[in-house]
Scaffold this active site. Structure first.
Site, PDB file in Angstrom:
ATOM      1  N   ASN A 173     -31.274 -10.208   0.444  1.00 11.42           N
ATOM      2  CA  ASN A 173     -32.358 -11.095   0.020  1.00 11.42           C
ATOM      3  C   ASN A 173     -32.746 -10.914  -1.452  1.00 11.42           C
ATOM      4  OD1 ASN A 173     -33.991 -11.034   3.284  1.00 11.42           O
ATOM      5  ND2 ASN A 173     -32.703 -12.639   2.412  1.00 11.42           N
ATOM      6  N   ASP A 221     -37.001 -15.688  10.992  1.00 14.83           N
ATOM      7  CA  ASP A 221     -36.329 -16.609  10.069  1.00 14.83           C
ATOM      8  C   ASP A 221     -36.961 -17.998  10.129  1.00 14.83           C
ATOM      9  OD1 ASP A 221     -34.490 -17.326   8.159  1.00 14.83           O
ATOM     10  OD2 ASP A 221     -32.792 -17.491   9.537  1.00 14.83           O
TER      11      ASP A 221
END
Ligand code: IPE
Ligand code: IPE
Ligand code: MG
Length: 261
Positions: A86, A38
């Site tokens: 996502n 991330d």
């Protein structure tokens, strides 16, 4: 897993001040390391760049991490590359990521062969754009004979979707008469998850400082040790990995029992 200690020492030459290979017990390397990669977007934004540049830079970190894990003799490396959530991102970013997955995988096939890495995927990859899916299938075919580290790429992966799918498969088996309800146990569930056959992660690393799972491996992480670093994924390197493993080796894992000395 077997590893070449001399090669590893060479790979970890010139360490930074705060961590080195000598901090690590090479006899206790986690069998399965999993990473929530991330912070690509923030890395790019901090440099005044488009988020896509962060994803491109993140590929380099992943390449280094695959190599580091092979050098260390890790059996399984899994990484979260794209979640079922996502898809909510701007279409342009989704397109870029899908393109990047395909082109990178194709480009890295020689590395996988060189390092004897076997590829697998976690998630519903059939729902990916055709070009990406085809490359993934090729990657699977091409590396299935490799006998070294397993590298599992989680793409279009969501843990709730995974568990839901397992429940549906079980229900189908019961409906077909191949399975009795009383045979539904943890193993029956586990064998229907995308990770079937892999040991649970011993160490989960999340970069960029977020303290959440974001729908990642909810079942498999039941007793996993967590390591969160503020480092953004494009800045993650072999030394960050050693820091994480060092931290892991300092933990007292109890699995619900009592502390061992
Ligand atoms: C991780 O970086 C990569 C993917 C989720 C594909 P992000 O894109 O989430 O980066 P941040 O969290 O916005 O910085
Ligand atoms: C988790 O990161 C998914 C991946 C790393 C692929 P996100 O950036 O999507 O997670 P949230 O939105 O911060 O929870
Ligand atoms: Mg993020």
């Amino acid at each position: 897993m077997e590893f070449d200690e001399e090669k590893l020492r060479e790979y970890c030459a010139n360490p930074p001040e705060d961590v080195s290979l000598s901090d690590i017990d090479l006899g206790r390397i986690p069998r399965h390391i999993s990473i929530i990669m991330d912070g690509n977007g923030r890395w790019a934004q901090a440099r005044g760049l488009d988020r896509s540049k962060g994803h491109v830079a993140g590929v380099e970190s992943l390449r280094e991490t695959v190599t580091s894990c092979v050098r260390l003799g890790v059996d399984n490396l899994s990484v979260y590359a794209f979640s079922t959530e996502n898809w909510k991102r701007p279409q342009q970013e989704v397109n870029l990521l899908m393109h990047l997955f395909g082109t990178t995988l194709l480009k890295e096939l020689p590395l996988f062969h060189q390092e004897n890495v076997r590829l697998r995927f976690l998630g519903d990859i059939e729902a990916l754009p055709e070009a990406t899916y085809q490359v993934f299938e090729e990657g699977l075919r091409e590396t299935q004979g490799n006998t070294g580290m397993t590298f599992a790429l989680a793409v279009n992966y969501g843990s709730r979707a995974e568990i839901t799918r397992a429940a549906r498969l079980l229900a189908q088996d019961v409906a077909d008469g191949g399975l009795r309800p009383e045979d539904v146990d943890a193993d029956a569930i586990q064998s229907r998850l995308y990770t079937a056959g892999m040991p649970d992660p011993e160490l989960l690393i999340r970069t960029s400082g977020e303290l959440r799972l974001s729908n990642y491996l909810l079942w498999q992480l039941a007793y996993t040790e967590f390591y969160v670093t503020k480092t953004l994924w494009p800045d993650f390197d072999r030394w960050e990995l050693l820091r994480a493993i060092r931290s892991f080796q300092g933990r007292n894992r109890r699995f619900g029992g009592v502390a061992s000395k």
